[in-house]
Design a protein around this motif. Structure first.
Motif, PDB file in Angstrom:
ATOM      1  N   ILE A 159      59.799  40.851  48.387  1.00 27.48           N
ATOM      2  CA  ILE A 159      60.149  40.364  47.052  1.00 27.48           C
ATOM      3  C   ILE A 159      58.849  40.059  46.324  1.00 27.48           C
ATOM      4  CG2 ILE A 159      62.403  39.421  47.717  1.00 27.48           C
ATOM      5  CD1 ILE A 159      61.053  36.628  47.727  1.00 27.48           C
ATOM      6  N   PRO A 160      58.832  40.209  45.012  1.00 25.98           N
ATOM      7  CA  PRO A 160      57.622  39.859  44.262  1.00 25.98           C
ATOM      8  C   PRO A 160      57.419  38.345  44.302  1.00 25.98           C
ATOM      9  CG  PRO A 160      59.405  40.417  42.775  1.00 25.98           C
ATOM     10  CD  PRO A 160      59.901  40.693  44.161  1.00 25.98           C
ATOM     11  N   PHE A 161      56.186  37.915  44.479  1.00 25.23           N
ATOM     12  CA  PHE A 161      55.908  36.487  44.630  1.00 25.23           C
ATOM     13  C   PHE A 161      55.496  35.824  43.320  1.00 25.23           C
ATOM     14  CE2 PHE A 161      53.299  32.993  46.719  1.00 25.23           C
ATOM     15  CZ  PHE A 161      54.414  32.249  47.073  1.00 25.23           C
ATOM     16  N   ALA A 162      54.960  36.572  42.364  1.00 25.52           N
ATOM     17  CA  ALA A 162      54.471  35.972  41.113  1.00 25.52           C
ATOM     18  C   ALA A 162      55.542  35.167  40.363  1.00 25.52           C
ATOM     19  CB  ALA A 162      53.856  37.032  40.202  1.00 25.52           C
ATOM     20  N   PRO A 163      56.810  35.585  40.341  1.00 29.72           N
ATOM     21  CA  PRO A 163      57.799  34.733  39.663  1.00 29.72           C
ATOM     22  C   PRO A 163      57.907  33.338  40.292  1.00 29.72           C
ATOM     23  CG  PRO A 163      58.681  36.938  39.958  1.00 29.72           C
ATOM     24  CD  PRO A 163      57.392  36.877  40.731  1.00 29.72           C
ATOM     25  N   PHE A 164      57.728  33.252  41.593  1.00 27.83           N
ATOM     26  CA  PHE A 164      57.802  31.961  42.270  1.00 27.83           C
ATOM     27  C   PHE A 164      56.511  31.170  42.081  1.00 27.83           C
ATOM     28  CE2 PHE A 164      60.503  35.076  44.332  1.00 27.83           C
ATOM     29  CZ  PHE A 164      61.736  34.498  44.054  1.00 27.83           C
ATOM     30  N   ILE A 165      55.405  31.883  41.941  1.00 25.29           N
ATOM     31  CA  ILE A 165      54.137  31.229  41.601  1.00 25.29           C
ATOM     32  C   ILE A 165      54.262  30.607  40.207  1.00 25.29           C
ATOM     33  CG2 ILE A 165      51.683  31.595  41.126  1.00 25.29           C
ATOM     34  CD1 ILE A 165      51.737  33.819  43.279  1.00 25.29           C
ATOM     35  N   PHE A 166      54.882  31.328  39.285  1.00 24.93           N
ATOM     36  CA  PHE A 166      55.134  30.791  37.950  1.00 24.93           C
ATOM     37  C   PHE A 166      55.957  29.506  38.043  1.00 24.93           C
ATOM     38  CE2 PHE A 166      58.289  30.636  34.450  1.00 24.93           C
ATOM     39  CZ  PHE A 166      57.440  30.289  33.410  1.00 24.93           C
ATOM     40  N   VAL A 167      57.060  29.562  38.779  1.00 23.62           N
ATOM     41  CA  VAL A 167      57.941  28.389  38.908  1.00 23.62           C
ATOM     42  C   VAL A 167      57.188  27.221  39.530  1.00 23.62           C
ATOM     43  CG1 VAL A 167      59.985  27.485  40.112  1.00 23.62           C
ATOM     44  CG2 VAL A 167      60.085  29.716  38.974  1.00 23.62           C
ATOM     45  N   THR A 169      53.954  26.615  39.746  1.00 25.30           N
ATOM     46  CA  THR A 169      52.851  26.129  38.905  1.00 25.30           C
ATOM     47  C   THR A 169      53.383  25.348  37.711  1.00 25.30           C
ATOM     48  OG1 THR A 169      51.497  28.001  39.614  1.00 25.30           O
ATOM     49  CG2 THR A 169      50.788  26.825  37.629  1.00 25.30           C
ATOM     50  N   VAL A 170      54.420  25.859  37.065  1.00 23.51           N
ATOM     51  CA  VAL A 170      54.998  25.149  35.909  1.00 23.51           C
ATOM     52  C   VAL A 170      55.596  23.817  36.360  1.00 23.51           C
ATOM     53  CG1 VAL A 170      56.811  25.225  34.143  1.00 23.51           C
ATOM     54  CG2 VAL A 170      55.275  27.169  34.447  1.00 23.51           C
ATOM     55  N   LEU A 171      56.261  23.799  37.513  1.00 25.22           N
ATOM     56  CA  LEU A 171      56.792  22.532  38.035  1.00 25.22           C
ATOM     57  C   LEU A 171      55.655  21.547  38.316  1.00 25.22           C
ATOM     58  CD1 LEU A 171      59.629  23.613  40.498  1.00 25.22           C
ATOM     59  CD2 LEU A 171      59.880  22.281  38.388  1.00 25.22           C
ATOM     60  N   THR A 172      54.559  22.021  38.857  1.00 23.96           N
ATOM     61  CA  THR A 172      53.406  21.165  39.111  1.00 23.96           C
ATOM     62  C   THR A 172      52.884  20.568  37.804  1.00 23.96           C
ATOM     63  OG1 THR A 172      52.789  22.469  41.048  1.00 23.96           O
ATOM     64  CG2 THR A 172      51.078  21.088  40.093  1.00 23.96           C
ATOM     65  N   MET A 173      52.785  21.409  36.780  1.00 17.49           N
ATOM     66  CA  MET A 173      52.344  20.922  35.462  1.00 17.49           C
ATOM     67  C   MET A 173      53.330  19.896  34.912  1.00 17.49           C
ATOM     68  SD  MET A 173      51.250  24.395  33.530  1.00 17.49           S
ATOM     69  CE  MET A 173      50.106  25.563  34.172  1.00 17.49           C
ATOM     70  N   ALA A 174      54.620  20.213  34.996  1.00 22.28           N
ATOM     71  CA  ALA A 174      55.649  19.351  34.440  1.00 22.28           C
ATOM     72  C   ALA A 174      55.712  17.994  35.156  1.00 22.28           C
ATOM     73  CB  ALA A 174      57.019  20.037  34.507  1.00 22.28           C
ATOM     74  N   LEU A 175      55.399  18.001  36.457  1.00 18.34           N
ATOM     75  CA  LEU A 175      55.421  16.755  37.214  1.00 18.34           C
ATOM     76  C   LEU A 175      54.129  15.946  37.039  1.00 18.34           C
ATOM     77  CD1 LEU A 175      57.032  18.128  40.509  1.00 18.34           C
ATOM     78  CD2 LEU A 175      58.121  16.637  38.792  1.00 18.34           C
TER      79      LEU A 175
END
Length: 177
Positions: A159-167, A169-175
């Motif tokens: 499976i492509p991993f970049a979509p999960f890297i996006f999720v 990373t954005v969660l890290t920023m949001a938290l």
């Protein structure tokens, strides 16, 4: 979706009282990661030219931060020369972990993912990269388990991993981590 995420993140960053440069850095990273995730989902590739552009933009933003906060710039320069820079150590930690995973998995983790985490580390620093890695892996694991249970994918299917890297990373920023 991208616009909603961007507006939500920008509002939250202002509430966290981040500097304009940190907000700019995170917004550029979030927008680029969305685009990279989409490309990786479609083609199973992460284009090097986008990663190079992101590193160039990071350099420009770092120079702007230095001009705005000269004492910070000197501290960043000294820490980079001594190898203790947040951005530099973020690049080494993020990229190093995934480079090791690349070799252990015999290519199961692609070099595009390794390079992407190097870039993310330069934007987020060593303090946040571990959280981004953890949340990315967890998002991927939840998705994979759900798809396996639903019989939408097979056990050895990539499976492509970049979509999960996006999720992650954005969660890290949001938290705020």
């Amino acid at each position: 979706l991208a616009l909603t995420v961007s507006i939500g993140l920008a509002a939250e960053f202002f509430l966290f009282a981040y500097s304009i440069w940190k907000i700019s850095r995170y917004m550029v990273l979030a927008a680029a990661l969305f685009f990279i995730a989409w490309i990786d989902w479609q083609s199973r590739r992460i284009p090097n030219r986008i990663l190079k552009m992101l590193l160039t933009v990071r350099g420009i933003l770092l120079a702007a931060e230095w001009l705005t906060y000269p004492k910070l710039g000197l501290a960043v320069l000294l820490s980079a020369l001594l190898g203790t820079s947040q951005a530099l150590s973020g690049m080494v930690i993020g990229g190093g972990m995934f480079l090791l995973a690349h070799f252990i998995s015999k290519g199961g983790v692609g070099m595009g993912d390794v390079k992407l985490f190097i870039v993310i580390g330069s934007y987020m620093g060593s303090g946040s990269i571990m959280t981004a890695v953890f949340l990315s892996v967890m998002a991927s694991a939840f998705y994979s388990i759900a798809m396996l249970l639903l019989k939408k994918i097979k056990l050895k299917e990539e499976i492509p991993f970049a979509p999960f890297i996006f999720v992650g990373t954005v969660l890290t920023m949001a938290l705020g981590m």
